[in-house]
Design a protein around this motif. Sequence first.
Motif, mmCIF file in Angstrom:
data_model
loop_
_atom_site.group_PDB
_atom_site.id
_atom_site.type_symbol
_atom_site.label_atom_id
_atom_site.label_comp_id
_atom_site.label_asym_id
_atom_site.label_seq_id
_atom_site.Cartn_x
_atom_site.Cartn_y
_atom_site.Cartn_z
ATOM 1 N N MET A 1 -3.635 2.391 -9.043
ATOM 2 C CA MET A 1 -2.738 3.544 -9.085
ATOM 3 C C MET A 1 -1.393 3.179 -8.463
ATOM 4 O O MET A 1 -1.350 2.561 -7.402
ATOM 5 N N LEU A 2 -0.323 3.542 -9.148
ATOM 6 C CA LEU A 2 1.028 3.218 -8.686
ATOM 7 C C LEU A 2 1.627 4.404 -7.946
ATOM 8 O O LEU A 2 1.644 5.525 -8.456
ATOM 9 N N PHE A 3 2.125 4.157 -6.735
ATOM 10 C CA PHE A 3 2.805 5.171 -5.935
ATOM 11 C C PHE A 3 4.291 4.823 -5.866
ATOM 12 O O PHE A 3 4.657 3.641 -5.927
ATOM 13 N N SER A 4 5.146 5.830 -5.722
ATOM 14 C CA SER A 4 6.590 5.578 -5.626
ATOM 15 C C SER A 4 7.196 6.438 -4.530
ATOM 16 O O SER A 4 6.656 7.480 -4.154
ATOM 17 N N PRO A 45 -2.276 -0.878 -4.881
ATOM 18 C CA PRO A 45 -3.223 -1.576 -4.007
ATOM 19 C C PRO A 45 -3.339 -3.055 -4.333
ATOM 20 O O PRO A 45 -3.231 -3.476 -5.488
ATOM 21 N N ALA A 46 -3.538 -3.851 -3.295
ATOM 22 C CA ALA A 46 -3.731 -5.298 -3.436
ATOM 23 C C ALA A 46 -4.477 -5.801 -2.206
ATOM 24 O O ALA A 46 -4.618 -5.088 -1.210
ATOM 25 N N GLN A 84 -5.966 -3.129 4.328
ATOM 26 C CA GLN A 84 -5.503 -3.014 2.951
ATOM 27 C C GLN A 84 -4.158 -3.714 2.781
ATOM 28 O O GLN A 84 -3.382 -3.845 3.730
ATOM 29 N N GLY A 85 -3.903 -4.152 1.578
ATOM 30 C CA GLY A 85 -2.619 -4.745 1.231
ATOM 31 C C GLY A 85 -1.910 -3.907 0.183
ATOM 32 O O GLY A 85 -2.351 -2.805 -0.155
ATOM 33 N N TRP A 118 -2.390 3.982 1.370
ATOM 34 C CA TRP A 118 -3.557 3.558 2.150
ATOM 35 C C TRP A 118 -4.358 4.722 2.697
ATOM 36 O O TRP A 118 -5.424 4.519 3.281
ATOM 37 N N GLU A 119 -3.832 5.923 2.560
ATOM 38 C CA GLU A 119 -4.500 7.129 3.055
ATOM 39 C C GLU A 119 -4.836 6.997 4.540
ATOM 40 O O GLU A 119 -5.968 7.222 4.973
ATOM 41 N N VAL A 120 -3.811 6.629 5.312
ATOM 42 C CA VAL A 120 -3.982 6.488 6.754
ATOM 43 C C VAL A 120 -3.269 7.651 7.450
ATOM 44 O O VAL A 120 -2.237 8.129 6.989
#
Length: 275
Positions: A1-4, A45-46, A84-85, A118-120
């Motif tokens: 999923m792409l976030f901007s 995500p990566a 997470q990366g 990252w949902e942190v």
Amino acid sequence: MLFSETAYAKINLALHVRRRREDSYHELETLFAFAKDGDLLTAEPADTLSLSITGPFAEGLEADDSNLVLRAAKALQVASGTRQGATIKLDKRLPVAAGIGGGSADAAAALRLLTRLWEVAIPDAMMHEIAIDLGADIPACLQSQTVFGSGVGEKLTALIVHDIAGTPILLVNPLKPCPTGPVFKAWDRVDWGALEVQDWRHARNDLEAPAIGLVPEIAEVIAQLQVQPGVTFVRMSGSGATCFALFDSLDQRDGAAQAISATRPDWWLLPTVLR
């Protein structure tokens, strides 16, 4: 999923330099505002962190650990404890070292972007400390809303400035280098008084004169903006060389952009509005 996430252009509606501190930083009082446009960051995500830079002002920028975007990402990793990366892409649409946030806005946008990706959950106070460690303007850019800044710009006070949001604004930069260090060095070291926030239109940018001394084209930009129909206010932002003009209407702003672009096609212009 792409976030901007947009790295909103920072505008100093007023900037008073009060004194030079023993640590070589300067005590400031400033009224930050932000345009609705700016650089654009995307991330997905990566397993590891990586950064690539494109856009009209990408040339000369390093996508390595010295870049504030990656520094912000790594600081957020440490603070949140995540492993997470992300694959981050920066579309560099704003001029570099231009008094409108630049790398600071990009770093702040990276913090907002990766917090979502990252949902942190990071407490506001901790996020503020992360931002301060990265740079003096980054706490304000993290909020990207009208706010009063003091100290070196990192002490923020929320406020309401009437009739700011939605105001048509035109940013103009002559695309001449105007590095911050020499501008502060050329400041006259005179404290001309405190900034009265609600009277900011009668305030100052104490760095305007030293910046013009280094980049005379700034004076030409200001002069061109001042004669445009519908203009209500003109000033230089930050340490320059970007200047801005506020207008009564979008049509008058766009007319000014067309007129200036026709006579000075070598200048950078951004017609936008304040957030």
